[in-house]
Design an enzyme around this catalytic site. Structure first.
Site, PDB file in Angstrom:
ATOM      1  N   ASP A  79      39.818  45.140  41.258  1.00  0.00           N
ATOM      2  CA  ASP A  79      40.607  44.492  40.207  1.00  0.00           C
ATOM      3  C   ASP A  79      39.812  43.351  39.582  1.00  0.00           C
ATOM      4  O   ASP A  79      38.861  42.838  40.180  1.00  0.00           O
ATOM      5  CB  ASP A  79      41.961  43.991  40.745  1.00  0.00           C
ATOM      6  CG  ASP A  79      41.826  42.934  41.824  1.00  0.00           C
ATOM      7  OD1 ASP A  79      40.925  43.074  42.669  1.00  0.00           O
ATOM      8  OD2 ASP A  79      42.606  41.971  41.836  1.00  0.00           O
ATOM      9  N   ASP A 109      31.859  40.079  39.147  1.00  0.00           N
ATOM     10  CA  ASP A 109      32.982  39.823  40.080  1.00  0.00           C
ATOM     11  C   ASP A 109      34.006  40.925  39.967  1.00  0.00           C
ATOM     12  O   ASP A 109      34.975  40.783  39.250  1.00  0.00           O
ATOM     13  CB  ASP A 109      33.589  38.453  39.778  1.00  0.00           C
ATOM     14  CG  ASP A 109      34.743  38.110  40.710  1.00  0.00           C
ATOM     15  OD1 ASP A 109      34.825  38.710  41.784  1.00  0.00           O
ATOM     16  OD2 ASP A 109      35.570  37.262  40.340  1.00  0.00           O
ATOM     17  N   GLU A 143      42.791  41.426  44.768  1.00  0.00           N
ATOM     18  CA  GLU A 143      42.171  40.239  45.340  1.00  0.00           C
ATOM     19  C   GLU A 143      42.433  39.044  44.446  1.00  0.00           C
ATOM     20  O   GLU A 143      42.646  37.935  44.910  1.00  0.00           O
ATOM     21  CB  GLU A 143      40.659  40.441  45.504  1.00  0.00           C
ATOM     22  CG  GLU A 143      39.993  39.425  46.430  1.00  0.00           C
ATOM     23  CD  GLU A 143      39.505  38.175  45.699  1.00  0.00           C
ATOM     24  OE1 GLU A 143      39.176  37.206  46.385  1.00  0.00           O
ATOM     25  OE2 GLU A 143      39.455  38.169  44.461  1.00  0.00           O
ATOM     26  N   GLU A 144      42.428  39.286  43.123  1.00  0.00           N
ATOM     27  CA  GLU A 144      42.564  38.202  42.152  1.00  0.00           C
ATOM     28  C   GLU A 144      44.022  37.792  41.978  1.00  0.00           C
ATOM     29  O   GLU A 144      44.307  36.778  41.362  1.00  0.00           O
ATOM     30  CB  GLU A 144      41.971  38.629  40.803  1.00  0.00           C
ATOM     31  CG  GLU A 144      40.520  39.111  40.854  1.00  0.00           C
ATOM     32  CD  GLU A 144      39.524  37.972  41.009  1.00  0.00           C
ATOM     33  OE1 GLU A 144      39.938  36.833  41.294  1.00  0.00           O
ATOM     34  OE2 GLU A 144      38.323  38.240  40.855  1.00  0.00           O
ATOM     35  N   HIS A 357      34.844  35.311  35.616  1.00  0.00           N
ATOM     36  CA  HIS A 357      36.124  34.863  35.035  1.00  0.00           C
ATOM     37  C   HIS A 357      35.958  34.307  33.612  1.00  0.00           C
ATOM     38  O   HIS A 357      36.909  33.788  33.036  1.00  0.00           O
ATOM     39  CB  HIS A 357      36.825  33.814  35.917  1.00  0.00           C
ATOM     40  CG  HIS A 357      37.249  34.345  37.259  1.00  0.00           C
ATOM     41  ND1 HIS A 357      38.288  33.810  37.983  1.00  0.00           N
ATOM     42  CD2 HIS A 357      36.784  35.366  38.016  1.00  0.00           C
ATOM     43  CE1 HIS A 357      38.439  34.466  39.120  1.00  0.00           C
ATOM     44  NE2 HIS A 357      37.522  35.411  39.169  1.00  0.00           N
TER      45      HIS A 357
END
Ligand code: ZN
Length: 384
Positions: A79, A109, A143-144, A357
């Site tokens: 994700d 990421d 995870e995020e 991000h």
């Protein structure tokens, strides 16, 4: 396509394919399903492990190749965080390659990290068709986000099914500026406390008829902050207590208030536990303000993986490829390694995280190739 003429293990092609799955948290399953097909093609037995209901339903994947020991697990997430409001120069889910750079949400990421591990397994199996140990992947689609139906649930399933590995490598981006700078072998714990002191309201001119909670709060916070918690330990910087807020809300100049509240956060190293620090806080508060309320939330304990054989093998693999001896570090924010550390030793090494991000997240194709070589070297050293 530019950049794919020489693509060891297919790392760039796979990273690009994964970026083209718009798997913003909570993952729609596209990234997990695409990866499952690739792993089955290599010979992994893949178990899809969706947990949760409705909007909280999270796709996860566990895949294993072989049954022997050592059992090395690679952990990561497919994700990604949302694109954001600022405009991108490149399609965040297009997988554009320009001048040796791959652009897209998740490039560093951490779809690039997952692609590098899969490519490393391909290269390793070319050299070692029948390894004595076994390799697994623990991949989550959450995870995020809240992370409740992701790695935590998969680990519970792994334990119930006797799949806990001997060592786990998390592929989060760990390098601040260039490849080979940092391996993470632990992280600090975090505790938040809210202290509410009750007094007796009264006129400032007649303090003997009141009980000032502000004075009690200041005295107890003074004691809590008077001395450092420790001087650091072998692998950790000193623990730190920071007062984050003082709230009285008194608008009058002639009134002793009835109530005062203070908040604090402690980032603590491996010399403390959340329980020990909670006990210390309550003791100090009770001495200055009997009857005060202390609400404590421990968001994570500290953990440390001893830098012994597997960590040293990873360090050597990084050095062989990049020429740098990576620093072993325990700083920074959280990752799913905090959950894995309850079951087995865990270290983290991945790509350069400078654009994570952010708008136009990207990874250098050369970094993807380097990370593939590092993971392959690590597999050779650990698995033999
Ligand atoms: Zn990540």
């Amino acid at each position: 396509m530019a950049g794919l003429e020489h693509d060891p293990g297919g790392v760039v092609a796979l990273a690009r394919d994964l970026i083209r799955c718009p798997s913003v948290t909570p993952d729609d399953g596209c990234g997990i399903n695409a990866l499952a097909a690739v792993l089955e093609g290599i010979g992994f037995s893949v178990t899809l492990l969706p947990f949760g209901e409705g909007a909280a339903r999270t796709p996860n994947l566990y895949a294993r190749l072989g049954t022997g020991h050592p059992h090395l697990c690679f952990a990561g997430h497919t994700d990604v965080v949302p694109v954001g409001d600022a405009p991108w120069a490149h399609d965040p889910f297009g997988g554009d390659i320009h001048d040796g750079i791959l652009f897209g949400r998740g490039a560093c990421d951490m779809k690039g990290g997952i692609a590098a591990f899969v490519a490393a397994v391909r290269l390793y199996l070319q050299k070692t068709p029948a390894p004595r140990g076994s390799i697994s992947l623990l991949i989550t689609g959450d995870e995020e986000g809240p992370a409740t139906n992701g790695t935590v649930r998969v680990l519970e399933w792994m334990q119930a099914n006797k799949q806990i590995p001997d060592f786990c490598l998390v592929g989060e981006p760990t390098n601040p500026g260039e490849m080979g700078e940092v391996i993470k072998i632990g992280r600090r714990g975090s505790l938040n406390a809210c202290i509410t002191v009750h007094g007796t309201q009264g006129h400032v001119a007649y303090p003997h008829r009141a009980d000032n909670p502000v004075h009690r709060l200041l005295a107890l916070l003074g004691e809590l902050t008077a001395a450092p918690l420790d001087a650091g330990s072998a692998w950790f910087e000193p623990s730190s207590l920071q007062v984050t807020s003082l709230d009285v809300g008194n608008t009058a100049t002639n009134v002793i208030p009835a109530r005062a509240q203070g908040r604090l956060n402690i980032r603590f190293n491996d010399l403390h536990t959340g329980a020990d620090l909670s006990g210390w806080l309550r003791t100090v508060v009770a001495r200055h303000a009997p009857g005060a309320e202390v609400a404590i939330a421990i968001s994570g304990e500290s953990f440390l993986t001893q830098p012994d054989a597997p960590v040293e093998a990873l360090r050597q693999a990084v050095r062989a490829v990049t020429g740098h001896v990576p620093r072993l570090d325990t700083g920074g924010g959280t990752s799913d390694a905090r959950f894995i550390s309850r079951y087995c030793p865990v270290a983290e090494f991945g790509l350069v995280g400078a654009s994570m991000h952010k708008v136009d997240e990207h990874v250098a194709l050369a970094d993807l190739t380097q990370l593939t070589a590092i993971y392959c070297g690590f597999l050779e050293k650990v698995m033999g």
